[in-house]
Every structure is written in C-alpha cells, then in structure tokens.
Scaffold this motif. Sequence first.
Motif, mmCIF file in Angstrom:
data_model
loop_
_atom_site.group_PDB
_atom_site.id
_atom_site.type_symbol
_atom_site.label_atom_id
_atom_site.label_comp_id
_atom_site.label_asym_id
_atom_site.label_seq_id
_atom_site.Cartn_x
_atom_site.Cartn_y
_atom_site.Cartn_z
ATOM 1 N N PHE A 105 32.437 31.793 49.871
ATOM 2 C CA PHE A 105 31.032 32.136 50.058
ATOM 3 C C PHE A 105 30.700 33.548 49.578
ATOM 4 C CE2 PHE A 105 31.687 28.621 52.949
ATOM 5 C CZ PHE A 105 30.544 27.867 52.759
ATOM 6 N N ASP A 106 31.514 34.523 49.979
ATOM 7 C CA ASP A 106 31.172 35.919 49.677
ATOM 8 C C ASP A 106 31.510 36.310 48.248
ATOM 9 O OD1 ASP A 106 30.335 36.245 52.314
ATOM 10 O OD2 ASP A 106 32.374 36.677 52.976
ATOM 11 N N THR A 107 32.291 35.492 47.543
ATOM 12 C CA THR A 107 32.624 35.807 46.150
ATOM 13 C C THR A 107 32.014 34.779 45.194
ATOM 14 O OG1 THR A 107 34.693 36.837 46.839
ATOM 15 C CG2 THR A 107 34.496 36.247 44.519
ATOM 16 N N THR A 115 36.916 31.621 36.064
ATOM 17 C CA THR A 115 38.012 32.592 36.049
ATOM 18 C C THR A 115 37.626 33.787 36.907
ATOM 19 O OG1 THR A 115 38.603 31.897 33.816
ATOM 20 C CG2 THR A 115 39.503 33.984 34.589
ATOM 21 N N ILE A 116 38.439 34.065 37.925
ATOM 22 C CA ILE A 116 38.204 35.183 38.840
ATOM 23 C C ILE A 116 39.301 36.216 38.598
ATOM 24 C CG2 ILE A 116 37.993 35.887 41.255
ATOM 25 C CD1 ILE A 116 37.257 33.004 41.917
ATOM 26 N N THR A 117 38.897 37.459 38.400
ATOM 27 C CA THR A 117 39.859 38.540 38.159
ATOM 28 C C THR A 117 39.618 39.666 39.162
ATOM 29 O OG1 THR A 117 39.879 37.997 35.803
ATOM 30 C CG2 THR A 117 40.798 40.126 36.444
ATOM 31 N N GLY A 118 40.638 40.000 39.935
ATOM 32 C CA GLY A 118 40.582 41.153 40.821
ATOM 33 C C GLY A 118 39.585 41.034 41.953
ATOM 34 N N ALA A 119 39.593 39.913 42.676
ATOM 35 C CA ALA A 119 38.683 39.742 43.812
ATOM 36 C C ALA A 119 39.173 40.560 44.996
ATOM 37 C CB ALA A 119 38.593 38.270 44.186
ATOM 38 N N CYS A 120 38.340 41.481 45.495
ATOM 39 C CA CYS A 120 38.711 42.371 46.605
ATOM 40 C C CYS A 120 37.742 42.260 47.782
ATOM 41 C CB CYS A 120 38.754 43.820 46.124
ATOM 42 S SG CYS A 120 39.915 44.115 44.795
ATOM 43 N N LEU A 128 42.771 39.330 44.013
ATOM 44 C CA LEU A 128 43.135 37.942 43.750
ATOM 45 C C LEU A 128 42.680 37.526 42.361
ATOM 46 C CD1 LEU A 128 44.363 35.440 45.208
ATOM 47 C CD2 LEU A 128 42.033 34.820 45.846
ATOM 48 N N ASP A 129 43.558 36.879 41.586
ATOM 49 C CA ASP A 129 43.241 36.304 40.278
ATOM 50 C C ASP A 129 43.387 34.793 40.378
ATOM 51 O OD1 ASP A 129 42.978 38.886 39.366
ATOM 52 O OD2 ASP A 129 45.001 38.962 38.501
ATOM 53 N N VAL A 140 34.514 42.316 42.893
ATOM 54 C CA VAL A 140 35.405 41.589 41.992
ATOM 55 C C VAL A 140 35.325 42.256 40.621
ATOM 56 C CG1 VAL A 140 33.593 39.923 41.393
ATOM 57 C CG2 VAL A 140 35.997 39.285 41.101
ATOM 58 N N ASP A 141 36.463 42.311 39.940
ATOM 59 C CA ASP A 141 36.468 42.935 38.611
ATOM 60 C C ASP A 141 35.669 42.120 37.621
ATOM 61 O OD1 ASP A 141 38.032 44.882 39.688
ATOM 62 O OD2 ASP A 141 39.934 44.105 38.906
ATOM 63 N N ARG A 142 35.850 40.784 37.661
ATOM 64 C CA ARG A 142 35.165 39.959 36.666
ATOM 65 C C ARG A 142 35.203 38.497 37.103
ATOM 66 N NH1 ARG A 142 36.328 40.106 30.131
ATOM 67 N NH2 ARG A 142 34.856 38.436 29.547
#
Length: 545
Positions: free
Chosen positions: A45-47, A8-13, A20-21, A76-78
């Motif tokens: 790769f970067d996230t 689960t990806i939350t707030g990818a910047c 992005l969620d 990323v938020d989480r």
Amino acid sequence: MPQSAAITITGACQHNLKHLDLRLPLNELIVVTGVSGSGKSSLAFDTLYAEGQRRYVETFSPYARQFLERMDKPRVDRIDGIPPAIAVDQVNPVRTSRSTVGTMTEINDRLKLLFARAAVLICPGCRQPVQRETPQTIADAVERAIAAGTPGDGPDRDRLTLGFTIRVPSNFNEAEIRDWLGRQGYTRVQRRNAELLEVTLDRFSLKKRRRARLVNDIEQALKHGHGAMWVRLSTELSFSAGLHCAACDRAFREPTANLFSFNAPVGACETCRGFGRTIGLDLEQVIPDPTRSLVDGAVKPWESDAYRECRRDLLRFARRRGIQTEVPWHALSESARQWVIEGEGDWEDGHWYGIRRFFDWLESKSYRMHIRVLLSRYRAYRLCPACQGARLKPEALMWRLGAARLSIHDLMLLAATDCRAFFRSLKLSANDEATAMLVDEILSRFDYLVDVGLGYLTLDRQSRTLSGGEVQRINLTTALGAALVNTLFVLDEPSIGLHPRDIRRLIAILHRLRDAGNSLVVVEHDPDVIRAADRVLDLGPGPGE
C-alpha cells in the motif's frame, strides 16, 4: 521476461523496508505473506499503491488534481512499469448516511434508469395500472368490449357513443365554451357538474361500425379532451393517452431517472430530505422514569436550577386544570399527559406552554453552545413519518416493476440473493435493447455480490454500518462491474470474515480480475488464497525494527 512486462522496484525504504529490490510480473495474482511487521502493507500500500495512484493523478490538469486525493511520494529509489493503481483495503471511509450498499455498488444508478424506462404506474386511488393509450389500442379495447359485452336497455342499446370531457376555465363561462364548441361542430354538450362539460363526438350502430371511422373519432376525442376520452356501451369506459387515470381523473407527470434517487432533490422525500429519518424530541429521554410524579420531577430537564421555573409553571397550571401532580406519570390519563406535553397556548398569552413549546423556544437559542449540548441530550432519530424510511417522494413509490409490482424501495429492502432471483424471473413488456442491457448489468452486479459472500446484504443498508471486510468485497464487485483492464489492484486480506465455502468464490473473482488483464497484489494469510496465487512473495523471516 521482458522488462516492460513487470513492475521493477529499486531501493524501497518505506517504513521498515530495507532497500528492497523486486520485479513483480504484470497480469498475475501475487500474494504477499509474512509475519506482522515484516513490511507487507509498507510494500503493497505505502509503496506500490501510493506510487501508482500518484502517477495516475499527475496525468490530470492542475485544476482537476485539486479535487483528487494525493499521496506522498514513497521512499524508493525508482519504480518502473507500474500501471494505475486501485487500493481495496479494509478501511471504511464512509461516514454519511446517504451512502448505501446500492450506491456503493452503483446498482441504484441502474435501478433508477430501469424504473424510468420500464416501470408501470399504479394509481394510488383505484390501485389500477395507468397506461398510455394510442388510438389503435383504444379501438382494440372497444372491439373487445363489444364482443364480450351485452347491449344495455333503452333506445341506444345497439349504439356506441364516444366523446370527451372538458373543464370550464376560470376566466370563461359555460356559455362561451358552448359557443366555442358549437363553432367547431360539437352541439351535443351536457353538463356533468359545475366545472365539467361532457361533449358527445359521435354515435353509430354497433352492427354498421367501421374500424377506420372508430379510430378517427378516437383521435379527435383525444385531441380535444387533452389526452382523455370516454366510450359508452352498456357501461362507460375511460381511456387516456397520457399518464392520466381516467377512473380517478388524476394526472401524473412523466418519470425521470432522478425521481427514483434519494440523492436528487427531484426524488428525495421533502420531510427527511432523503435520509429516511428525522431528528426530533425524544420524550423517553425527557420523561425517563414514568414512576415519578410531576411533583417528584418526572420532567427531567426542569430539575436543573436553570429551568426550575418551568417546573413551578407546570405545577401551578396543573392545579388550576385539576390535574393530579402527586400520582406517577404512567397513572395519569392520556389527555392529562398530552396536556403536559403539548400545552394549551403560548406563554405570552398567559397559557400553559407545554414541553414541546419549551423545546421549540430552546431551538431559537441554539446559537449558544450550552443550549446545543442540552438539546442533544433529548433528541433522537425517528423513522420519517412521511416516507416511512423509503427516502423517496410518494410519486416515486407509485411506479412498480414485475408481476409482483415491487416499488424501488421494496427492492432495496430485499437481500441481494432475493433481488437476483427477482430480476432473473423479470419479464418486461417493453422490447427495448437498452432496457435489456440494464437488467443484464443489474444481474451481473448481484452475481458479484453473491459470489463474494454478500448475498445477505440489502441495497438499503447504510455503508457506514458495514465491516471492513464487507466494504472491501463491495469494492471488488464495483471493480468487476466497471470492467477495468491494465490496472493494479492492491488488496488487504479480502478473505477476512468469509466462510470457507465463500473463499472459493473469492478466488474465482480474483482470477477473473487477473484474466481480464489486470495485476493483483494481495496481502493474505489464508492458505487457500496463497495456493491459488501465481506467485508468493514471503517477507521476513521476522518483523522489522
């Protein structure tokens, strides 16, 4: 789907990702598509990889973490539920010539173990196998020789004679050794040469021989002969219990795994230190134009103002010796050219020093930067004269495998498809479970290499000469061979450079990784790979800012 079965990806910047969620299911093949600049690599790769690798490294102690590559925490938020991650990208990080396809795929590690366990030593003198004999196998060989041979002439034609040969130590004389042998009951002693004494242990009739007596005599002969003995029928047969060629009277040491590794001091060639090449003077750069004469400046480094005196020395000594200085270099005799290159003595003694001594003198001044720059212009890599590019010591190349008697270097020069065929047909005399497992592992690695379309590569190919796509696919085979599970694999366009027929093999490997319990995130544009995915994540519709 339960929350624990997905990333689960939350707030990818990261970079151009805009909060992005995402929920990416585990144990699936997910292909990320989109136009250039849409954020595919930023996400994959970067996230994802950066966070998975960072968390995995955090599980080690502070001492261990200092030796591991660490990545910055992504913006990323989480992120929840992410497993340890491995990136298989197109960057070739290898810069050392010690790294080859064999070391990258870890096939070399298994080959050196296999050669240490199952290879046969071939004596370089007589080109015959050197085998360890036991009293039983020697007795069998003697029985076969008796059955196949014909008795010789003379009074001993119906007798078998066996014994051993000992060397007279430097701190003893022959009389002392004969006395020592006599006290042990060995009185039939003859001198073979100045250093060796031939001791007859037993003689008995061929018709009345007994197997038990023969085996006992062989045991005693091997004991006193330090593992070597002889048997005389119509001809003399030599046997050895150790790695000793009785025909050449040459002993060899027991093999170890590191003997077959050019990255270990035990096995690396002493001349090139395991690189396969040596750097030295390149005469083609020193004398680049053979149509020039010595007067016209055939020796290029002596045309500069700093070393013009060397040119004057050359012309002065050449006239004394009667060497023509006005004819082209290629027209000079071989002896004259060798005189110019090798010289005739040291400059301090008033002799012509030659081109080679001049560069040896420059080497002694190489602590100066401008001297190092000058030397670099006239150096070149050449095949190692000692190992001829094999990288290994000569004793490592004496060990051969299979009916074709291939050395480990011979195998490294074969393409992966040919190596696979060799190991499929390999029949080992040793009935050893560990050896059979080694062969199976080697075969599986070659299968993976062929499956990803790299069957044309040789194990000796330097890693730094590979393309990004080749490196990526080799890393895939390494991951398959390691049998990893519960791992996140992040791949960057693994289909680049592949023939359409090899795409199907690549897809099969990706599915095999997935079915083993791994999760795959693949940045890809090939339609066949996209169709083979469990899910497609399409970023866009256009590039980011």
